[in-house]
Design a protein around this motif. Structure first.
Motif: not given
Length: 390
Positions: A153-163, A309-320
Motif C-alpha cells: 500500500f505504501h509503495a503504491l502511494s510512493m509510486a503514484y507520487r513519483e510518476k 521500477k523504483l529505486n528504494p535507495d533513492a525513495i526511502y533508504p534504510k538509513t533514513a
C-alpha cells in the motif's frame, strides 16, 4: 435501512438480477467497530449464483460528527472510486504478478446522504476470511503477512507520487483532514488516558512515567513530526487487526487483506507501522520480533518499490528509515496510551458513536478490560528497556 435497501436494489440491477430477493442480516463485531452498523447481504434469484455482500451504515450522531476531522466514509469512497484505480493501473503498467498486488475487497457501491451514509463491498467471509481475535497478540506469521500488505500500500502511494506528482498532489488535497481538530481531539483524549494509564502502571515505573508524560510528550509536536516527514505516504490510518481480514489458502499460505479505508491520512509511513505494532502485539512478541518486524517492513517496501521500477535507495533508504524510526518511536507510547483501552475493552463495555448526545469524550473514559493492565505495562516496560524513559 431504507436507503441501504435502495442501494442494494441498484447494485442488484447493475449485476443483472431482474427480480432479486435481498436478505439483510446484522453482524456483531464484538466491540471491534464503533462508527458503523454492519450487515451481510445475500442477493439471490432463481437460476443465478448468489451475490454475497457486506454493508456498513454510519451511526455517528450529530455531536460526534461535529468533532470528527473528516466526513464519514468520504475517504473510503475516494479510495475505491479513485485511488484504487490509479494503484491498479500502476501495477498493470509494471506487470506486477497477481499474487504480488495489493489485496483489497471488491467495491459495489455507496450512498452519501447525510446520516444515511453507507458503503457496500464483497463479503470476504464467504471466501473464508476472518478477523483476528483482538484479545490475542499476533504471531510472527500473521504480523509478517500484514506488514507485506502494508508495504504494498505504501509503495503504491510512493509510486503514484513519483510518476504523477501533480495528480497525486491533487488527490492528497482531497484527503486533507482538519488538523487542529484532530490535534485537539487526540490531545484531550491523551490527557484522559494518562490518568487511566498511570492507574495501572507498576509502582517501580509510575513516578518516572508520569514525569516523562508531563514533560516530554506533546501530542501536537509528535503529530507535526509525522506530518512534516520528508517521505510522507498515504497511510491506512487505522491499521489494526479489526480492520484486517485473513485466511489460509489451500496451499497453506496465509493471506492478509486490509479493509476499512475511512481514516486514510497523509504522513510518515511509520504511523501505520507503529500503530499496527503497538495495538496488535504484546511485550513478548516485541522482545522477540520488534527489530525483525521493522526490518521486514523496510525489506518488503523495498521489494514492492522494485516491482514498480523504483529505486528504494533513492525513495526511502534504510538509513533514513532507521533514523525516522528512532525519532518517531515515542509516538508508539501515545498510540498505546490512546488505543489500548479500546483494543482490549470487553464487548459489553465497548463505546459507540450512535446517538446525538454521544461525544468523543466517552472514548477517553472507556471502562478498561481485564487484559489492559498487562498490555499497557508491556509497552511501558519496552520504553524503559529501550532507554527512551530513564
Amino acid at each position: 435501512m431504507e436507503s441501504l435497501r435502495n442501494l442494494l436494489e441498484e447494485i442488484a440491477k447493475k449485476n443483472e438480477y431482474g427480480r432479486p430477493n435481498i436478505a439483510i442480516n446484522p453482524v456483531s463485531t464484538g466491540g471491534g467497530n464503533f462508527s458503523s452498523e454492519l450487515f451481510t447481504v445475500i442477493v439471490s434469484e432463481s437460476d443465478k449464483e448468489d451475490l454475497h455482500l457486506f454493508a456498513k451504515i454510519a451511526i455517528a450522531g450529530e455531536m460526534v460528527r461535529s468533532q470528527m476531522p473528516v466526513d464519514i466514509f468520504m475517504m473510503e469512497r475516494l479510495f475505491y472510486l479513485d485511488l484504487l484505480k490509479k494503484f491498479q493501473d500502476i501495477e498493470t503498467a509494471h506487470n506486477v504478478p497477481k499474487e504480488k498486488r495489493l489485496p483489497v475487497p471488491k467495491y459495489y457501491g455507496s450512498h452519501t446522504k447525510l446520516y444515511e451514509e453507507s458503503i457496500v463491498l464483497e463479503n470476504l467471509a464467504e471466501k473464508g476470511f476472518i478477523t483476528y481475535d483482538r484479545f490475542k497478540s499476533i504471531d510472527w506469521e500473521y504480523a509478517a503477512k500484514a506488514v507485506e500488505s502494508l508495504a504494498k500500500f505504501h509503495a503504491l502511494s510512493m509510486a503514484y507520487r513519483e510518476k504523477n506528482r501533480r495528480e497525486f498532489r491533487e488527490f492528497v488535497e482531497k484527503t486533507q483532514f482538519e488538523k487542529e481538530m484532530l490535534i485537539n481531539m487526540m490531545s484531550h483524549m491523551f490527557e484522559q488516558r494518562k490518568i487511566t494509564t498511570l492507574a495501572v502502571t507498576t509502582e517501580k515505573h509510575k513516578s518516572k512515567l508520569q514525569k516523562y508524560l508531563d514533560t516530554q510528550i506533546n501530542v501536537k509536536a509528535l503529530l507535526d513530526l509525522f506530518v512534516s516527514t520528508q517521505r510522507p505516504v498515504l497511510n491506512h490510518g487505522d491499521y489494526r487487526t479489526s480492520n484486517l481480514m485473513h485466511r489460509y489458502n489451500e496451499d497453506g499460505t496465509l493471506e492478509v487483506m486490509p479493509v476499512d479505508f475511512q481514516t486514510m491520512i497523509y504522513m510518515s509511513p511509520l504511523y501505520d507501522l507503529l500503530y499496527f505494532i503497538f495495538l496488535g502485539t504484546d511485550e513478548k512478541f516485541r522482545r522477540q520480533h520488534f527489530q525483525d518486524l521493522t526490518d521486514y517492513y523496510h525489506q518488503e517496501l523495498s521489494n514492492a518499490l522494485r516491482s514498480l521500477k523504483l529505486n528504494p535507495d533513492a525513495i526511502y533508504p534504510k538509513t533514513a528509515f532507521e533514523l525516522e524510526l528512532k525519532e518517531m518511536l515515542p509516538y508508539g507510547l501515545v498510540i498505546a496510551i490512546n488505543g489500548l483501552p479500546i483494543i482490549t475493552v470487553e464487548t459489553e463495555d465497548a463505546p459507540t458513536m450512535q446517538g446525538d448526545d454521544n461525544t468523543y469524550e466517552q472514548f477517553g473514559n472507556t471502562k478498561t478490560g481485564s487484559l489492559y493492565p498487562e498490555r499497557m505495562n508491556g509497552v511501558i516496560n519496552d520504553f524503559f528497556r529501550w532507554g527512551i524513559i530513564e
